[in-house]
Design a protein around this motif. Structure first.
Motif, mmCIF file in Angstrom:
data_model
loop_
_atom_site.group_PDB
_atom_site.id
_atom_site.type_symbol
_atom_site.label_atom_id
_atom_site.label_comp_id
_atom_site.label_asym_id
_atom_site.label_seq_id
_atom_site.Cartn_x
_atom_site.Cartn_y
_atom_site.Cartn_z
ATOM 1 N N ILE A 1 -5.887 8.710 -67.682
ATOM 2 C CA ILE A 1 -5.981 10.165 -67.756
ATOM 3 C C ILE A 1 -4.577 10.718 -67.940
ATOM 4 C CG2 ILE A 1 -6.701 12.283 -66.596
ATOM 5 C CD1 ILE A 1 -8.581 10.698 -64.897
ATOM 6 N N THR A 2 -4.430 11.579 -68.926
ATOM 7 C CA THR A 2 -3.134 12.228 -69.121
ATOM 8 C C THR A 2 -3.004 13.422 -68.189
ATOM 9 O OG1 THR A 2 -4.049 13.578 -70.901
ATOM 10 C CG2 THR A 2 -2.974 11.509 -71.524
ATOM 11 N N ILE A 3 -1.776 13.723 -67.839
ATOM 12 C CA ILE A 3 -1.478 14.823 -66.928
ATOM 13 C C ILE A 3 -0.799 15.933 -67.719
ATOM 14 C CG2 ILE A 3 -0.234 15.477 -64.832
ATOM 15 C CD1 ILE A 3 -0.282 12.516 -64.062
ATOM 16 N N ASP A 4 -1.219 17.173 -67.491
ATOM 17 C CA ASP A 4 -0.599 18.263 -68.237
ATOM 18 C C ASP A 4 0.757 18.619 -67.630
ATOM 19 O OD1 ASP A 4 -0.959 19.938 -66.034
ATOM 20 O OD2 ASP A 4 -2.797 20.822 -66.816
ATOM 21 N N GLU A 5 1.431 19.555 -68.231
ATOM 22 C CA GLU A 5 2.792 19.882 -67.813
ATOM 23 C C GLU A 5 2.855 20.519 -66.435
ATOM 24 O OE1 GLU A 5 2.920 24.158 -70.173
ATOM 25 O OE2 GLU A 5 4.099 22.457 -70.904
ATOM 26 N N LEU B 1 -1.617 6.614 -59.518
ATOM 27 C CA LEU B 1 -0.598 7.338 -60.246
ATOM 28 C C LEU B 1 0.429 6.390 -60.850
ATOM 29 C CD1 LEU B 1 0.746 10.028 -61.020
ATOM 30 C CD2 LEU B 1 1.898 9.974 -58.800
ATOM 31 N N LEU B 2 0.693 6.581 -62.143
ATOM 32 C CA LEU B 2 1.779 5.867 -62.814
ATOM 33 C C LEU B 2 2.987 6.801 -62.834
ATOM 34 C CD1 LEU B 2 -0.123 4.319 -65.853
ATOM 35 C CD2 LEU B 2 0.468 3.209 -63.704
ATOM 36 N N GLN C 1 4.461 11.545 -66.822
ATOM 37 C CA GLN C 1 3.714 11.668 -68.073
ATOM 38 C C GLN C 1 2.928 10.415 -68.437
ATOM 39 O OE1 GLN C 1 6.328 13.052 -71.134
ATOM 40 N NE2 GLN C 1 5.985 15.195 -70.623
ATOM 41 N N LYS C 2 3.197 9.309 -67.776
ATOM 42 C CA LYS C 2 2.409 8.114 -68.062
ATOM 43 C C LYS C 2 0.960 8.282 -67.639
ATOM 44 C CE LYS C 2 6.096 4.668 -68.044
ATOM 45 N NZ LYS C 2 6.599 3.425 -67.412
ATOM 46 N N GLY C 3 0.696 9.167 -66.662
ATOM 47 C CA GLY C 3 -0.673 9.510 -66.328
ATOM 48 C C GLY C 3 -1.218 8.832 -65.093
#
Length: 763
Positions: free
Chosen positions: A507-511, A534-535, A490-492
């Motif tokens: 950038i946020t990542i959806d579920e 990727l974080l 979820q850190k994006g």
């Protein structure tokens, strides 16, 4: 952004009311459900399928290898021809015509409807004809079969001496077609019969002949421009009609369309700046009936005339507020069914007038040129315009290429099929251009207009884009596990370029683990790559995946398209004399130099940084000089990094051997995977066009100046007075130079202008 550019950020589209007009002489507006329905039908057919239209302007159309192709892309709204703000990315390909091989493909940023770009022609490219093709998310779709966003160029190795030749068409075939005005010939009603003659390659053929009625000569005729013409005829169903061509002589006779016993016909009587005047007629046996005459331009209904037709009716349609272009006028009966159709070209005066003024008649080599540009509308009022200007040696101009911004948007993209020399109709030196343009409209088929309602109904409620301005990314487990959650990521994703000054985005990542890459992200990697890191937690391990299939999809679909490009202009002379330029000395080119490196050469400093980090975190040496010592704690617990080229001991079982150390040579893919990062190619960057500047000192510089393109500026924006002042310097080439200006206003006025000047040897 400057105030000049702001006018292209926002543009207004006129709100177009549907004028419901009664039959003449009255212009009183009448509210009827039928006319409303006709307007709504067209609106429904086109509301989901309006696309952008791309035009490519190049600095010239003949290039030598090892030159830059400078180009300007216009991305305009398909209905209003105003700069579009929908499409963000131009996907550009250079295709070799002979092999259909793509030799260049890159993405370019579209800024408020315009693209400023270039590409380099490698010396390895074979001579021949090439096509620049442009695609965008809102201009390239699966459903329409025709493809228009093309620019033809020719590539040669050298152009020191050119022999201009015109291909002679050894083609005796003549295809003669006739087109009744409105679509049908009706017995007892005078009609106009348009005709055109072409050879097997679609090129025009000049013809003359005779129209026969029951084998009796009725009238002689001959073609005008481009093998087209008009015959007036009052046909009767009980008689037979045919045509016999005298020039070229054909043995067989040519039949004309079926003569219908009864029906409706309408004919254009007058076409002025203010009004279109039509005569609508029907057979005596038909009862009086309400009829509708609808005028639409590019899917927008501008007026509907309503009247009662008994035998004959004269209808006037006001066109003062109708934009320049092809108008489709359709006659509907009382049941709102189309019974006749006619294309008419309206308001050719509504254009961008471009005037140029040079400070001299001719110039000397390395001399300074001052050019004043003035643009006005059809009312001679100054307007702000976005222009592209090229100044190049006229030897690099292909005179047969019959395409410019006006012919592209106003003719070629509006009709199905290739048009012969469409630029002819916009050249004011051609005194018969308006009459010839009307005949061109008359010789188009019932559904040849791309905005025809029936054409759009075939597409359904929508059209399918082939490319997108955005890319999709996906984060997923290296080893799929239903029990693991995507919440760990979820850190994006961090977005950045090799140049730190461009900053970083998150950038946020959806579920579901998906994320979107936007044009702004691609812009970070201009002239290089945009990186996505990727974080995520170390365990479980997640991977990031981004795939760009844009050009694969383009190549898959473009071969199914019908390429529409104007037929080249045929010259009256068969050959032109060779012309050698004494002022164009031979330029010696260096042979290709191949640089061989011992190591993999990385493309930018970020990859180099990853390579350094990989080396830093890999091998180690203990105090006994043992590489990757398994017992380093016993040997003092101290470790250091190995040195490239130094000798170390290594353990192989119980045996110790010596080795010369070399860092592992990681590939870019290995490095990116190691650091959980992906790279996406960004926009191909802009390049500054080189302009020589000569003063009292540099003008005597002995270094030769062989620039054949003296000036290129794709982003000229005129001031509120419609003016722009340009200065540039000539090269050492003594020749006739040509200037080409094309452009558009925020209101959709299009214009182009050419001018020439001579450069002589300085005294």
């Amino acid at each position: 952004m400057s105030a000049k550019r702001n006018c292209f950020l926002y543009f207004s589209k006129a709100v177009l009311a549907i004028g419901i007009l009664s039959s003449l002489p009255s212009y009183a507006q009448v509210k009827t459900d039928g006319s409303d329905q006709l307007a709504e039908n067209l609106q429904k057919a086109t509301q989901y399928v309006v696309a952008d239209v791309v035009y490519i302007q190049t600095s010239k159309n003949i290039y030598e290898t090892e030159e830059d192709v400078w180009f300007k892309g216009y991305v305009l709204d398909g209905q209003y021809f105003t700069p579009s703000i929908r499409s963000k990315t131009l996907f550009l390909q250079l295709i070799e015509d002979k092999t259909d091989n793509v030799v260049w493909e890159k993405k370019y940023e579209i800024e408020n409807g315009f693209v400023n770009g270039h590409l380099f022609l490698e010396n390895s490219l074979p001579e021949g004809n090439y096509t620049l093709a442009g695609y965008s998310a809102y201009s390239f779709f699966k459903e329409p079969k025709e493809f228009y966003a093309l620019k033809k160029i020719k590539i040669v190795k050298t152009i020191n001496q050119v022999k201009n030749t015109v291909v002679t068409e050894n083609d005796n075939a003549v295809h003669f077609s006739s087109f009744p005005e409105g679509g049908k010939l009706i017995s007892g009603i005078q009609s106009r019969l348009g005709f055109k003659a072409v050879n097997s390659k679609g090129l025009p053929v000049a013809v003359s002949g005779t129209l026969f009625e029951d084998n009796i000569p009725l009238q002689k005729f001959k073609s005008g421009h481009a093998g087209m013409g008009v015959i007036s005829i009052t046909p009767f169903e009980n008689k037979k009609y045919h045509i016999q061509l005298n020039e070229p002589t054909l043995i067989e006779t040519l039949s004309i369309d079926t003569i219908h016993a009864s029906g409706k016909v309408f004919s254009l009587m007058k076409n002025t700046k203010e009004t279109l005047v039509f005569r609508v007629s029907q057979s005596d046996v038909l009862p009086e009936e309400k009829i509708y005459l609808r005028l639409q331009v590019r899917g927008i209904v501008y007026s509907i005339a309503v009247g009662m037709l008994k035998k004959e009716l004269v209808v006037k349609i006001p066109i003062k507020d109708v934009p320049q272009g092809i108008a489709e006028v359709t006659l509907f009966n009382k049941d709102l069914l189309p019974v006749a159709e006619r294309l008419v070209y309206v308001n050719p005066e509504q254009k961008l007038a471009i005037k140029t003024e040079l400070d001299k008649i001719d110039y000397t080599t390395r001399g300074k040129v001052n050019l004043k540009i003035k643009v006005t509308d059809q009312n001679n009022q100054a307007v702000v315009a976005h222009l592209g200007l090229s100044i190049h040696d006229s030897l690099y101009h292909n005179k047969q290429d019959a395409k410019n911004i006006q012919s592209h948007y106003l003719l070629s993209t509006q009709l199905k099929g290739n048009i012969y020399n469409p630029a002819y109709y916009f050249d004011e030196q051609n005194k018969d251009r308006k009459e010839s343009l009307d005949v061109l409209m008359l010789t188009q088929g019932w559904r040849n207009y791309v905005w025809n309602e029936e054409n759009y109904r075939e597409y359904g409620n929508t059209i399918t884009p082939i490319v997108s301005d955005e890319l999709r990314g996906k984060v997923q487990l290296e080893k799929p596990d239903k029990k693991a959650s995507i919440i760990a990521t979820q850190k994006g994703v961090v977005v950045f370029a090799a140049d730190d000054f461009k900053g970083k985005d998150l950038i946020t990542i959806d579920e579901e683990g998906s994320f979107t890459i936007t044009p702004d992200h691609l812009k970070k990697g201009e002239n290089g790559y945009t990186y996505f890191k990727l974080l995520a937690l170390t365990k479980p391990k997640y991977l990031i995946n981004v795939k760009d299939f844009s050009f694969e999809q383009i190549n898959k679909n473009r071969k199914d398209k019908i390429v529409v490009y104007p037929f080249a202009e045929l010259k009256k002379v068969q050959t032109e004399e060779s012309f050698s330029f004494s002022g164009r000395e031979t330029v010696n080119k260096l042979n290709e130099v191949l640089i061989v490196a011992k190591k993999k050469m990385f493309r930018d400093k970020y990859i180099g940084k990853l390579d350094s980090l990989a080396k830093l975190n890999s091998d180690y040496v203990c105090s006994l000089n043992v590489l990757n010592c398994p017992n380093w704690v016993k040997h003092g617990g101290e470790i250091t990094k190995p040195v490239e080229g130094k000798q170390y001991k290594i353990f192989t079982g119980d045996v110790t051997t010596n080795t010369i150390y070399h860092y592992k040579d990681y590939t870019e893919a290995e490095l990116l995977k190691m650091f959980n990062t992906v790279a996406v190619e960004g926009y191909y960057g802009k390049k500054v066009f080189y302009e020589a500047v000569y003063d009292d000192v540099t003008i005597i510089n002995s270094t030769p100046d062989y620039r054949n393109t003296l000036f290129w500026k794709p982003d000229i924006v005129t001031n509120l007075q419609g003016e722009a002042n340009i200065s540039f310097f000539c090269s050492d080439i003594k020749s006739l130079f040509m200037g080409t200006i094309e452009g558009v206003t925020s209101e959709g006025l299009l214009g182009s202008q050419n001018f020439k000047f001579l450069v002589k040897k300085s005294k």
